[in-house]
Design an enzyme around this catalytic site. Sequence first.
Site, PDB file in Angstrom:
ATOM      1  N   GLN A  78       0.839  -1.201   0.000  1.00  0.00           N
ATOM      2  CA  GLN A  78       0.000   0.000   0.000  1.00  0.00           C
ATOM      3  C   GLN A  78       0.873   1.250   0.000  1.00  0.00           C
ATOM      4  OE1 GLN A  78      -3.207   0.051   2.825  1.00  0.00           O
ATOM      5  NE2 GLN A  78      -3.851   2.068   2.177  1.00  0.00           N
ATOM      6  N   PHE A  79       1.193   1.737  -1.212  1.00  0.00           N
ATOM      7  CA  PHE A  79       2.050   2.911  -1.333  1.00  0.00           C
ATOM      8  C   PHE A  79       1.424   4.152  -0.715  1.00  0.00           C
ATOM      9  CE2 PHE A  79      -0.611   3.509  -5.037  1.00  0.00           C
ATOM     10  CZ  PHE A  79      -0.699   4.883  -5.183  1.00  0.00           C
ATOM     11  N   THR A  80       0.100   4.184  -0.555  1.00  0.00           N
ATOM     12  CA  THR A  80      -0.564   5.371  -0.018  1.00  0.00           C
ATOM     13  C   THR A  80      -0.235   5.614   1.456  1.00  0.00           C
ATOM     14  OG1 THR A  80      -2.596   4.140   0.465  1.00  0.00           O
ATOM     15  CG2 THR A  80      -2.452   5.246  -1.683  1.00  0.00           C
TER      16      THR A  80
END
Length: 150
Positions: A78-80
């Site tokens: 999850q890059f966010t």
Amino acid sequence: MRAVIQRVVAASCQVDENITGSIDNGFLVLLGIEDADTAEDLVWLAQKIAAMRVFGDENGLMNKALADIDGNILLVSQFTLFAATKKGNRPGFTRAARPKKAIPLYESMVKELSRLLGKAVQTGIFGADMKISLVNDGPVTIIIDTKNKE
């Protein structure tokens, strides 16, 4: 690296109508990787996750780790988790590692957690549009950042 660890009684990941990973009791781990992350960050975080004692013992106290309850992990990239929200209303993601760096670290995390648990770790698909379902237990949610070891 940043991890959001949720104690769950069930969790699954779906991509295009296919279940890519599913667990019963254990952790749903959302993992964010940034450009500054190293193999040392990965090993430290994997050990923390595997040894985290947040499952109830016979007295109802959080004293048991995954191994004590034969727990599982669903690991989802999850890059966010590296969203920058200081300016404006649209988050920026410049700190998040690009796939060339992030994919090998994510795959190494899967291997390291599997090694520490002695069993396969369930996963999502890196970079895919995933639908995550979970039944949070507690709720217990822990956030760990390898650059801020509290």
